[in-house]
Motif scaffolding. Structure first.
Motif, short mmCIF file in Angstrom:
data_model
loop_
_atom_site.label_atom_id
_atom_site.label_comp_id
_atom_site.label_asym_id
_atom_site.label_seq_id
_atom_site.Cartn_x
_atom_site.Cartn_y
_atom_site.Cartn_z
N ASP A 139 0.87 -1.05 0.02
CA ASP A 139 -0.04 -0.20 -0.08
C ASP A 139 0.89 1.23 0.05
O ASP A 139 0.47 2.23 -0.58
CB ASP A 139 -1.12 0.06 1.38
CG ASP A 139 -2.37 -1.01 0.99
OD1 ASP A 139 -2.38 -1.28 -0.13
OD2 ASP A 139 -2.94 -1.25 2.00
N THR A 140 1.96 1.00 0.58
CA THR A 140 3.01 2.27 0.55
C THR A 140 4.02 2.29 -0.31
O THR A 140 4.71 3.10 -0.34
CB THR A 140 3.52 2.69 2.18
OG1 THR A 140 4.05 1.40 2.53
CG2 THR A 140 2.16 2.75 3.00
N HIS A 141 4.24 1.09 -0.78
CA HIS A 141 5.43 0.81 -1.75
C HIS A 141 4.99 0.09 -2.90
O HIS A 141 5.33 -1.05 -3.38
CB HIS A 141 6.47 0.10 -1.07
CG HIS A 141 7.18 0.76 -0.05
ND1 HIS A 141 6.49 0.54 1.31
CD2 HIS A 141 8.23 1.44 0.33
CE1 HIS A 141 7.15 1.32 2.36
NE2 HIS A 141 8.39 1.79 1.58
N PRO A 142 4.07 0.75 -3.65
CA PRO A 142 3.39 0.03 -4.90
C PRO A 142 4.17 -0.35 -6.12
O PRO A 142 3.74 -1.11 -6.83
CB PRO A 142 2.14 0.95 -5.23
CG PRO A 142 2.79 2.31 -4.76
CD PRO A 142 3.52 2.10 -3.78
N ASP A 143 5.58 0.36 -6.11
CA ASP A 143 6.28 -0.45 -7.15
C ASP A 143 7.59 -1.09 -6.95
O ASP A 143 8.39 -1.39 -7.79
CB ASP A 143 6.98 1.11 -7.68
CG ASP A 143 6.06 2.03 -8.02
OD1 ASP A 143 4.85 1.72 -8.66
OD2 ASP A 143 6.29 3.31 -8.09
N ASP A 144 7.42 -1.82 -5.79
CA ASP A 144 8.28 -2.82 -5.40
C ASP A 144 8.13 -4.12 -6.14
O ASP A 144 7.11 -4.98 -5.82
CB ASP A 144 8.51 -3.19 -3.82
CG ASP A 144 9.54 -3.80 -3.35
OD1 ASP A 144 9.92 -4.66 -4.27
OD2 ASP A 144 9.71 -3.49 -2.32
N MET A 145 8.56 -4.31 -7.33
CA MET A 145 8.22 -5.56 -8.14
C MET A 145 8.85 -6.87 -7.34
O MET A 145 7.94 -7.88 -7.30
CB MET A 145 8.96 -5.45 -9.44
CG MET A 145 8.85 -6.57 -10.43
SD MET A 145 6.85 -6.69 -10.44
CE MET A 145 6.96 -7.05 -12.54
N ASN A 146 9.80 -6.75 -6.79
CA ASN A 146 10.03 -8.12 -5.88
C ASN A 146 9.06 -8.55 -4.74
O ASN A 146 8.61 -9.66 -4.70
CB ASN A 146 11.44 -8.00 -5.04
CG ASN A 146 12.71 -7.96 -6.15
OD1 ASN A 146 12.48 -8.38 -7.21
ND2 ASN A 146 13.67 -7.30 -5.51
N GLN A 147 8.51 -7.44 -4.16
CA GLN A 147 7.44 -8.00 -3.30
C GLN A 147 6.20 -8.22 -4.00
O GLN A 147 5.28 -8.91 -3.22
CB GLN A 147 7.36 -6.64 -2.09
CG GLN A 147 8.56 -6.57 -1.30
CD GLN A 147 9.15 -7.97 -0.65
OE1 GLN A 147 8.20 -8.56 -0.12
NE2 GLN A 147 10.30 -8.31 -0.76
N ILE A 148 5.82 -7.68 -4.97
CA ILE A 148 4.55 -7.88 -5.71
C ILE A 148 4.78 -9.41 -6.08
O ILE A 148 3.86 -10.26 -5.97
CB ILE A 148 4.52 -7.01 -6.91
CG1 ILE A 148 3.94 -5.70 -6.45
CG2 ILE A 148 3.37 -7.47 -7.92
CD1 ILE A 148 4.06 -4.87 -7.60
#
Length: 89
Positions: free
Chosen positions: A33-42
């Motif tokens: 919700d606060t780091h929407p561009d973190d591809m690894n976590q997605i």
């Protein structure tokens, strides 16, 4: 010779696995919700979402419905009243 049926998993161990994965999904949701561009976590979120789905399908195969609101099917006869309930484990 007939094939042996797969052994039923331990209900409590399987529920613990589901709870661990779902807890991680909640935490990742808050993070994303606060780091929407973190591809690894997605990617991690999507992997765990898939794992959660498989674990819940396995639980329901052996122990009955786990999720409400049409996300789980009932056996015959209607088996939503059978326990223990997931929160009682």
């Amino acid at each position: 010779m007939s094939e042996k049926a797969p052994e039923s998993p331990n209900r409590y161990q399987l529920m613990e696995q589901i709870q661990k994965v779902d807890f991680a999904l909640v935490e990742l949701t808050l993070y994303l919700d606060t780091h929407p561009d973190d591809m690894n976590q997605i990617q991690q979120f999507n992997h765990l979402a898939y794992e959660s789905k498989l674990l819940k399908q396995q639980y329901e195969q052996y122990f009955g419905p786990l999720r409400q609101y049409g996300e789980s099917y009932s056996g015959y006869p209607w088996n939503w009243g059978e326990g223990p309930w997931p929160w009682q484990l």
